[in-house]
Enzyme design. Structure first.
Site, mmCIF file in Angstrom:
data_model
loop_
_atom_site.group_PDB
_atom_site.id
_atom_site.type_symbol
_atom_site.label_atom_id
_atom_site.label_comp_id
_atom_site.label_asym_id
_atom_site.label_seq_id
_atom_site.Cartn_x
_atom_site.Cartn_y
_atom_site.Cartn_z
ATOM 1 N N ASP A 1 -9.716 1.969 1.008
ATOM 2 C CA ASP A 1 -9.020 1.617 2.231
ATOM 3 C C ASP A 1 -8.924 0.103 2.399
ATOM 4 O O ASP A 1 -9.821 -0.640 1.996
ATOM 5 C CB ASP A 1 -9.775 2.215 3.431
ATOM 6 C CG ASP A 1 -9.085 1.951 4.748
ATOM 7 O OD1 ASP A 1 -7.948 2.426 4.912
ATOM 8 O OD2 ASP A 1 -9.677 1.266 5.598
ATOM 9 N N GLU B 1 -5.101 1.480 -1.218
ATOM 10 C CA GLU B 1 -4.210 1.370 -0.075
ATOM 11 C C GLU B 1 -4.002 -0.135 0.139
ATOM 12 O O GLU B 1 -4.779 -0.798 0.802
ATOM 13 C CB GLU B 1 -4.831 2.026 1.168
ATOM 14 C CG GLU B 1 -3.859 2.134 2.334
ATOM 15 C CD GLU B 1 -4.241 1.268 3.526
ATOM 16 O OE1 GLU B 1 -3.376 1.041 4.385
ATOM 17 O OE2 GLU B 1 -5.387 0.799 3.594
#
Length: 634
Positions: free
Chosen positions: A309, A362
């Site tokens: 993330d 991401e």
């Protein structure tokens, strides 16, 4: 008999000091000294890193929360240890850490492998791992997803709001396994399941990096969850959050009375948007804590990959900061050199230990080489989320169809860089929260047009180069945006238009298996060819996906207006019959059903068209996509 803790040796201390200990979870935390055949622990060695502490004590259920002192293992390592002979599995505990300022704070164990269920926050002595894995067949073959010889199709899940009333790892394994298996996705991606204090963070503010959340049971339950999905042929990807962590006093922040896990300079150690601390990637022990954590999930729980993330927030020192709020690197630039070193170390070590695992970034910027090999200057991820594709596509579909001609190349732009990285095409939870509305509500037009556009969007997503990812509930086509405090609106499946979207997605996955041309050459630029990318006046697009060695092909034609296009001539790779593989305007999906139940083959003629040697006329329904498929006659 389960294994017990070994002594902490000089090699352990050396590797930890240089940031390269790959099995740190066997050194620090609550290590069992006695274990019976069931995995129950009796007697524990506690170990914790707190180099600047004046005193460290452990309190827990076995001593009625009366402090027992730990001793410094040596002067250099900063590790404190003690043996608690009466500590048992299931006992809660914390460390009492007294800093140089004399202030004592009760801290959860950074290496705890189990915790209390929030809002309680104590660490728990975990049972020893005695799980008897049954997923050998899956584990031996799972590398095909990384190699690209089998498809990758991802269903993103927030476990707490998938379906209310399903509250344990075992119940989730059964229900999610059946549902995802029916839909035909190859993998689930779990939003962070490492322990987190605030449910509203959806797991993205982690307090227990080594502990699966106690909201659904103990760590053994999570092992059973992964095992059960593997037996069903479904992979498990876990979101991993090495970018930042929450400020809760009992957690990692100011752990020994000083900035320890976080960078001491607030310009690098505090995140202005999220109100969290940022890890000090330049400190060997902190980097080791994170790299070993990546290995821990892959090793101890058989997860098939990590989706990392907020990578962009790690790459740039000025991420979300104004002038004067950040400090440049040693060369005067904005690149976070220590974070880059950490990312490359993590990907390198994972590739070494688990060469069949996925590492998905991401990353929201144009940083070059995210999926390029490290020895070529890349970051070493296996995949990257294509957020540019997502933004352009949803923006295009939000426009009234009459105005889409002015935005035509928003849908073609992503193909200009589709092979710069190895992409996942995400329609994730981020697109259906914070007032954005649902994907269905994002589509322009009346209700019928919105459902039709949504079906076309999914067929478009599946047909392009890149692995499709959708958030749970996409198959229900909800009108409202996702609410993490409520279950998904499963009742919508009682209504034909919503049920049609679910059935379409299941068909897309089955057809993807049947026609490997849709994914087998996702990393090969010659596997995709535009046939018509410039028909802005009609908002029409056509392309061909070539199979391996040209032995098969799928031609896609998409019409993004509510106007039918009868007699559209499309180029075909060769003469002969072409099967209508998919038509999103089929009545099966609540489309107009203009083609009826009879689907005769499309016969290609020798009339050259759109740079191909054959062509055919085909009717294209309103707001729909058609796939034509054929095997090469040669």
């Amino acid at each position: 008999m389960a294994s017990v803790a070994r002594p902490i040796g000089e090699l352990d201390l050396h590797l930890f000091g240089e940031g390269t200990h790959r099995r740190l979870w066997e050194v620090l935390g609550a290590q069992p000294l006695g274990v019976d055949d069931s995995g129950s622990v009796r007697s524990v060695r506690f170990g914790v890193w707190a180099p600047n502490a004046e005193r460290v004590e452990v309190v827990g259920d076995w001593n009625e929360w009366t402090p027992e002192p730990l001793s410094r293992l040596d002067a250099a390592s900063g590790i404190w240890t003690t043996i608690a002979p009466h500590a048992l599995s299931g006992h809660r505990y914390k460390f009492v850490v007294t800093g140089a300022d004399g202030r004592s704070v009760m801290k959860a164990d950074p290496m705890a492998r189990q915790t209390e269920a929030p809002p309680s926050d104590a660490s728990v002595v975990a049972m020893a791992d005695v799980h008897d894995w049954t997923d050998d067949e899956w584990m031996q073959a799972r590398g095909s997803a990384r190699a690209g010889t089998t498809p990758l199709r991802i269903y993103e899940v927030h476990l707490g709001s998938w379906r209310r009333g399903i509250d344990t790892w075992d119940e989730l394994a059964t229900a999610i396994g059946e549902h995802v298996g029916h839909l035909g996705f190859t993998h689930v991606e779990l939003m962070p399941i490492a322990e987190h204090p605030f449910g509203g963070s959806w797991g993205y503010q982690v307090s227990g990096y080594y502990a699966p959340t106690a909201r659904f049971g103990d760590p053994e339950g999570f092992r059973r969850f992964v095992d059960a999905l593997h037996v069903r042929g479904i992979g498990v990807i876990v979101d991993w959050v090495p970018a930042h962590f929450p400020r809760d006093e009992w957690s990692l922040g100011r752990f020994d009375g000083t900035p320890l896990y976080e960078h001491p300079d607030p310009r690098r150690g505090e995140h202005p948007d999220w109100g969290t601390y940022v890890f000090d990637y330049g400190r060997n022990e902190v980097r080791n804590f994170l790299v070993a954590n990546a290995l821990y999930w892959l090793d101890q729980f058989h997860v098939d990959g990590l989706r990392v993330d907020a990578v962009a927030s790690m790459l740039y020192l000025d991420y979300s900061r104004e002038a004067g709020q950040w400090s440049p690197n040693e060369s005067g630039g904005r690149e976070h050199l220590e974070a880059l070193a950490f990312i490359r170390q993590a990907n390198s070590v994972v590739a070494d230990e688990f060469p069949d695992a996925l590492m998905i970034a991401e990353e929201s910027t144009a940083w070059p080489g995210v999926t390029a090999p490290i020895d070529e200057g890349g970051l070493g991820f296996t995949h990257k989320w294509n957020l540019g594709w997502m933004h352009d596509t949803l923006d295009y579909l939000s426009h009234d169809p009459v105005h889409r001609r002015h935005h035509h190349h928003e849908l073609t732009f992503a193909l200009l860089y589709a092979y710069d990285e190895r992409f996942v095409l995400p329609l994730s939870h981020d697109e259906v929260v914070h007032g954005k509305g649902s994907l269905l509500a994002t589509m322009a037009g009346d209700d019928w047009q919105r459902f039709a556009a949504l079906r076309t969007l999914y067929a478009w997503q599946w047909a392009l180069p890149g692995a499709p990812l959708v958030f749970m509930g996409s198959e229900l086509a909800p009108w409202e945006e996702w609410n993490a405090d409520a279950g998904l609106p499963w009742h919508l499946l009682d209504h034909a238009p919503h049920r049609g979207v679910r059935d379409l997605i299941a068909s897309l996955n089955r057809l993807s298996d049947r026609w490997p041309a849709l994914w087998r050459r996702d990393t090969d630029p010659s596997g995709f060819q535009w046939l018509d990318a410039d028909d802005a006046d009609h908002s029409l697009y056509a392309f061909v996906r070539w199979g391996v060695d040209g032995g098969s092909a799928v031609v896609g034609i998409a019409n993004f207006t509510p106007v039918p296009r009868p007699g559209y001539r499309v180029g075909l790779p060769w003469d002969g019959p072409w099967q209508i593989v998919l038509d999103t305007d089929d009545a099966l999906w609540w489309g107009s059903g203009h083609r009826g139940e009879d689907r005769p083959s499309i016969i290609g003629s020798d009339e050259a068209w759109q740079s191909l040697g054959s062509s055919a006329l085909i009717d294209i329904g309103p707001l729909s996509m058609v796939w034509l498929g054929a095997r090469s006659p040669s």
